[in-house]
Design a protein around this motif. Structure first.
Motif, PDB file in Angstrom:
ATOM      1  N   ASP A  48       1.728  -8.997  -6.416  1.00 51.98           N
ATOM      2  CA  ASP A  48       0.995  -7.821  -5.977  1.00 51.98           C
ATOM      3  C   ASP A  48      -0.245  -8.287  -5.223  1.00 51.98           C
ATOM      4  O   ASP A  48      -1.087  -8.996  -5.781  1.00 51.98           O
ATOM      5  CB  ASP A  48       0.610  -6.980  -7.189  1.00 51.98           C
ATOM      6  N   GLY A  49      -0.342  -7.914  -3.963  1.00 56.48           N
ATOM      7  CA  GLY A  49      -1.481  -8.314  -3.148  1.00 56.48           C
ATOM      8  C   GLY A  49      -2.710  -7.480  -3.431  1.00 56.48           C
ATOM      9  O   GLY A  49      -3.757  -7.995  -3.754  1.00 56.48           O
ATOM     10  N   ARG A  50      -2.572  -6.167  -3.349  1.00 58.28           N
ATOM     11  CA  ARG A  50      -3.687  -5.258  -3.586  1.00 58.28           C
ATOM     12  C   ARG A  50      -3.333  -3.890  -3.009  1.00 58.28           C
ATOM     13  O   ARG A  50      -2.363  -3.745  -2.290  1.00 58.28           O
ATOM     14  CB  ARG A  50      -4.958  -5.776  -2.928  1.00 58.28           C
ATOM     15  N   ALA A  51      -4.182  -2.924  -3.267  1.00 61.85           N
ATOM     16  CA  ALA A  51      -4.093  -1.643  -2.580  1.00 61.85           C
ATOM     17  C   ALA A  51      -4.889  -1.790  -1.294  1.00 61.85           C
ATOM     18  O   ALA A  51      -5.895  -2.503  -1.250  1.00 61.85           O
ATOM     19  CB  ALA A  51      -4.658  -0.529  -3.446  1.00 61.85           C
ATOM     20  N   ALA A  52      -4.434  -1.139  -0.229  1.00 60.82           N
ATOM     21  CA  ALA A  52      -5.121  -1.225   1.055  1.00 60.82           C
ATOM     22  C   ALA A  52      -4.795   0.030   1.853  1.00 60.82           C
ATOM     23  O   ALA A  52      -4.149   0.952   1.342  1.00 60.82           O
ATOM     24  CB  ALA A  52      -4.666  -2.483   1.808  1.00 60.82           C
ATOM     25  N   THR A  53      -5.219   0.056   3.094  1.00 59.54           N
ATOM     26  CA  THR A  53      -4.842   1.135   4.009  1.00 59.54           C
ATOM     27  C   THR A  53      -4.426   0.519   5.339  1.00 59.54           C
ATOM     28  O   THR A  53      -4.943  -0.522   5.742  1.00 59.54           O
ATOM     29  CB  THR A  53      -5.997   2.135   4.260  1.00 59.54           C
ATOM     30  N   VAL A  54      -3.475   1.171   5.987  1.00 57.01           N
ATOM     31  CA  VAL A  54      -3.055   0.818   7.336  1.00 57.01           C
ATOM     32  C   VAL A  54      -3.069   2.115   8.130  1.00 57.01           C
ATOM     33  O   VAL A  54      -2.390   3.077   7.762  1.00 57.01           O
ATOM     34  CB  VAL A  54      -1.648   0.175   7.364  1.00 57.01           C
ATOM     35  N   VAL A  59      -1.477   2.011   1.310  1.00 54.50           N
ATOM     36  CA  VAL A  59      -0.329   1.111   1.221  1.00 54.50           C
ATOM     37  C   VAL A  59      -0.512   0.170   0.045  1.00 54.50           C
ATOM     38  O   VAL A  59      -1.614   0.001  -0.480  1.00 54.50           O
ATOM     39  CB  VAL A  59      -0.150   0.285   2.516  1.00 54.50           C
ATOM     40  N   ARG A  60       0.575  -0.445  -0.348  1.00 51.51           N
ATOM     41  CA  ARG A  60       0.555  -1.509  -1.351  1.00 51.51           C
ATOM     42  C   ARG A  60       0.911  -2.783  -0.619  1.00 51.51           C
ATOM     43  O   ARG A  60       1.899  -2.828   0.118  1.00 51.51           O
ATOM     44  CB  ARG A  60       1.594  -1.241  -2.438  1.00 51.51           C
ATOM     45  N   VAL A  61       0.143  -3.815  -0.835  1.00 54.44           N
ATOM     46  CA  VAL A  61       0.397  -5.106  -0.210  1.00 54.44           C
ATOM     47  C   VAL A  61       1.197  -5.949  -1.193  1.00 54.44           C
ATOM     48  O   VAL A  61       0.828  -6.083  -2.360  1.00 54.44           O
ATOM     49  CB  VAL A  61      -0.929  -5.817   0.150  1.00 54.44           C
ATOM     50  N   VAL A  62       2.313  -6.489  -0.721  1.00 50.43           N
ATOM     51  CA  VAL A  62       3.186  -7.326  -1.551  1.00 50.43           C
ATOM     52  C   VAL A  62       3.357  -8.669  -0.851  1.00 50.43           C
ATOM     53  O   VAL A  62       3.613  -8.711   0.357  1.00 50.43           O
ATOM     54  CB  VAL A  62       4.561  -6.657  -1.775  1.00 50.43           C
ATOM     55  N   ASP A  82       3.975   1.591   2.669  1.00 52.39           N
ATOM     56  CA  ASP A  82       3.344   2.903   2.567  1.00 52.39           C
ATOM     57  C   ASP A  82       3.578   3.507   1.184  1.00 52.39           C
ATOM     58  O   ASP A  82       4.713   3.579   0.708  1.00 52.39           O
ATOM     59  CB  ASP A  82       3.922   3.810   3.661  1.00 52.39           C
ATOM     60  N   ASP A  83       2.509   3.946   0.544  1.00 52.75           N
ATOM     61  CA  ASP A  83       2.611   4.554  -0.785  1.00 52.75           C
ATOM     62  C   ASP A  83       3.407   5.857  -0.771  1.00 52.75           C
ATOM     63  O   ASP A  83       4.114   6.170  -1.728  1.00 52.75           O
ATOM     64  CB  ASP A  83       1.215   4.865  -1.351  1.00 52.75           C
ATOM     65  N   ALA A  84       3.293   6.634   0.301  1.00 47.62           N
ATOM     66  CA  ALA A  84       3.915   7.954   0.341  1.00 47.62           C
ATOM     67  C   ALA A  84       5.392   7.924   0.698  1.00 47.62           C
ATOM     68  O   ALA A  84       6.196   8.626   0.084  1.00 47.62           O
ATOM     69  CB  ALA A  84       3.162   8.855   1.326  1.00 47.62           C
ATOM     70  N   ARG A  89       4.691  -0.687   6.986  1.00 42.68           N
ATOM     71  CA  ARG A  89       3.770  -0.329   8.071  1.00 42.68           C
ATOM     72  C   ARG A  89       3.251  -1.559   8.812  1.00 42.68           C
ATOM     73  O   ARG A  89       2.804  -1.454   9.951  1.00 42.68           O
ATOM     74  CB  ARG A  89       2.583   0.465   7.524  1.00 42.68           C
ATOM     75  N   GLN A  90       3.331  -2.710   8.133  1.00 41.15           N
ATOM     76  CA  GLN A  90       2.839  -3.946   8.734  1.00 41.15           C
ATOM     77  C   GLN A  90       3.425  -5.101   7.937  1.00 41.15           C
ATOM     78  O   GLN A  90       3.688  -4.968   6.746  1.00 41.15           O
ATOM     79  CB  GLN A  90       1.310  -3.947   8.632  1.00 41.15           C
ATOM     80  N   PHE A  91       3.647  -6.218   8.603  1.00 43.11           N
ATOM     81  CA  PHE A  91       4.050  -7.418   7.879  1.00 43.11           C
ATOM     82  C   PHE A  91       3.553  -8.643   8.602  1.00 43.11           C
ATOM     83  O   PHE A  91       3.281  -8.616   9.810  1.00 43.11           O
ATOM     84  CB  PHE A  91       5.572  -7.475   7.645  1.00 43.11           C
ATOM     85  N   GLU A  92       3.409  -9.700   7.826  1.00 39.95           N
ATOM     86  CA  GLU A  92       2.949 -10.975   8.370  1.00 39.95           C
ATOM     87  C   GLU A  92       3.812 -12.062   7.769  1.00 39.95           C
ATOM     88  O   GLU A  92       4.041 -12.074   6.565  1.00 39.95           O
ATOM     89  CB  GLU A  92       1.483 -11.192   7.992  1.00 39.95           C
TER      90      GLU A  92
END
Length: 132
Positions: A48-54, A59-62, A82-84, A89-92
Protein backbone atom coordinates in the motif's frame (compact mmCIF):
# COMPACT_ATOMS: atom_id res chain seq x y z
CA UNK A 1 -0.20 0.31 -31.37
CA UNK A 2 -1.31 -0.89 -34.78
CA UNK A 3 -2.07 -4.54 -34.03
CA UNK A 4 1.36 -5.88 -34.94
CA UNK A 5 3.74 -3.34 -33.39
CA UNK A 6 3.93 -0.83 -30.59
CA UNK A 7 5.46 2.41 -31.88
CA UNK A 8 7.20 4.69 -29.37
CA UNK A 9 7.97 8.22 -30.47
CA UNK A 10 9.29 10.53 -27.78
CA UNK A 11 10.53 13.64 -29.59
CA UNK A 12 11.42 15.50 -26.39
CA UNK A 13 13.76 12.78 -25.08
CA UNK A 14 14.99 11.11 -28.29
CA UNK A 15 14.35 13.42 -31.25
CA UNK A 16 14.62 11.78 -34.64
CA UNK A 17 14.11 8.23 -33.35
CA UNK A 18 11.10 5.91 -33.39
CA UNK A 19 11.17 2.58 -31.54
CA UNK A 20 9.17 -0.28 -33.04
CA UNK A 21 8.39 -3.17 -30.68
CA UNK A 22 6.45 -6.27 -31.72
CA UNK A 23 3.14 -6.91 -29.97
CA UNK A 24 3.18 -10.02 -27.76
CA UNK A 25 2.49 -13.37 -29.43
CA UNK A 26 -1.21 -13.80 -30.23
CA UNK A 27 -2.06 -10.29 -29.10
CA UNK A 28 -3.75 -7.88 -31.44
CA UNK A 29 -4.20 -5.28 -28.71
CA UNK A 30 -1.89 -3.50 -26.33
CA UNK A 31 -3.44 -3.10 -22.91
CA UNK A 32 -1.17 -0.94 -20.80
CA UNK A 33 -2.88 -1.71 -17.50
CA UNK A 34 -3.54 -5.44 -18.00
CA UNK A 35 -0.03 -6.23 -16.74
CA UNK A 36 -0.98 -4.69 -13.41
CA UNK A 37 -4.54 -5.95 -13.01
CA UNK A 38 -4.54 -9.53 -14.38
CA UNK A 39 -3.83 -11.87 -11.42
CA UNK A 40 -1.78 -9.32 -9.48
CA UNK A 41 -1.58 -11.42 -6.29
CA UNK A 42 0.08 -14.32 -8.10
CA UNK A 43 2.59 -12.19 -10.05
CA UNK A 44 3.54 -9.41 -7.64
CA UNK A 45 4.26 -8.52 -4.06
CA UNK A 46 1.88 -5.64 -3.35
CA UNK A 47 2.38 -2.77 -0.95
CA UNK A 48 0.00 0.00 0.00
CA UNK A 49 1.59 3.25 -1.13
CA UNK A 50 -0.81 5.78 0.37
CA UNK A 51 -3.97 7.73 -0.29
CA UNK A 52 -3.50 10.48 -2.87
CA UNK A 53 -5.33 12.44 -5.55
CA UNK A 54 -4.95 12.53 -9.32
CA UNK A 55 -6.65 15.40 -11.12
CA UNK A 56 -8.70 16.06 -7.98
CA UNK A 57 -9.94 12.45 -7.74
CA UNK A 58 -9.16 10.37 -4.64
CA UNK A 59 -6.95 7.39 -5.51
CA UNK A 60 -5.12 4.59 -3.76
CA UNK A 61 -1.47 4.17 -4.63
CA UNK A 62 -0.32 0.55 -4.92
CA UNK A 63 3.29 -0.52 -5.41
CA UNK A 64 3.89 -3.77 -7.31
CA UNK A 65 7.18 -5.65 -7.22
CA UNK A 66 7.40 -8.75 -9.45
CA UNK A 67 7.82 -12.04 -7.61
CA UNK A 68 10.98 -14.04 -8.47
CA UNK A 69 9.06 -16.10 -11.04
CA UNK A 70 6.88 -13.16 -12.12
CA UNK A 71 6.96 -10.78 -15.09
CA UNK A 72 10.23 -9.19 -16.17
CA UNK A 73 8.90 -6.15 -18.07
CA UNK A 74 9.62 -3.94 -15.08
CA UNK A 75 11.39 -4.14 -11.73
CA UNK A 76 8.76 -2.05 -9.93
CA UNK A 77 5.46 -0.39 -10.77
CA UNK A 78 3.42 2.19 -8.93
CA UNK A 79 -0.26 2.36 -9.83
CA UNK A 80 -2.77 5.08 -8.88
CA UNK A 81 -6.26 3.48 -8.74
CA UNK A 82 -9.40 5.62 -8.57
CA UNK A 83 -11.33 5.08 -5.34
CA UNK A 84 -14.72 5.63 -6.99
CA UNK A 85 -14.54 3.64 -10.23
CA UNK A 86 -11.44 1.41 -9.90
CA UNK A 87 -9.79 2.70 -13.07
CA UNK A 88 -6.06 3.20 -13.25
CA UNK A 89 -5.54 6.98 -13.48
CA UNK A 90 -1.74 6.94 -13.55
CA UNK A 91 1.10 4.46 -13.43
CA UNK A 92 4.85 4.49 -13.26
CA UNK A 93 7.18 1.63 -14.17
CA UNK A 94 10.85 1.22 -13.48
CA UNK A 95 12.34 -0.88 -16.25
CA UNK A 96 15.14 -3.39 -15.55
CA UNK A 97 17.66 -0.97 -17.12
CA UNK A 98 16.65 1.73 -14.61
CA UNK A 99 14.55 3.87 -16.97
CA UNK A 100 11.45 5.22 -15.22
CA UNK A 101 8.33 5.97 -17.23
CA UNK A 102 5.20 7.65 -15.86
CA UNK A 103 1.91 7.61 -17.76
CA UNK A 104 -0.80 10.02 -16.63
CA UNK A 105 -4.22 9.34 -18.16
CA UNK A 106 -5.86 12.72 -18.62
CA UNK A 107 -8.95 11.85 -20.64
CA UNK A 108 -10.26 8.41 -19.82
CA UNK A 109 -13.33 7.27 -21.71
CA UNK A 110 -14.41 3.63 -21.88
CA UNK A 111 -16.36 1.66 -24.47
CA UNK A 112 -16.37 4.40 -27.09
CA UNK A 113 -16.03 3.73 -30.83
CA UNK A 114 -12.55 4.32 -32.20
CA UNK A 115 -11.83 5.01 -35.86
CA UNK A 116 -9.41 2.46 -37.42
CA UNK A 117 -7.21 5.37 -38.51
CA UNK A 118 -6.26 5.91 -34.86
CA UNK A 119 -4.21 2.71 -35.08
CA UNK A 120 -2.03 3.80 -38.01
CA UNK A 121 1.31 5.33 -37.11
CA UNK A 122 3.15 7.44 -39.65
CA UNK A 123 6.87 7.63 -39.00
CA UNK A 124 7.84 11.31 -38.93
CA UNK A 125 9.89 12.43 -41.91
CA UNK A 126 13.60 11.96 -41.26
CA UNK A 127 13.12 9.76 -38.16
CA UNK A 128 15.19 6.61 -37.78
CA UNK A 129 13.22 3.44 -36.88
CA UNK A 130 14.85 1.19 -34.26
CA UNK A 131 13.33 -2.31 -34.10
CA UNK A 132 13.53 -4.00 -30.70
Amino acid sequence: ADGTSLWLYLPTSTPGQVIKRPVAEGGAKVDLTRAFLADPFTKYDLADGRAATVDGRPVRVVVLTPKPDGPREFSKATVWIDDADGYVRQFEVVEPNGVTRRVHLTSLRVNVPVDDAAFNFAVPKGARVVAR
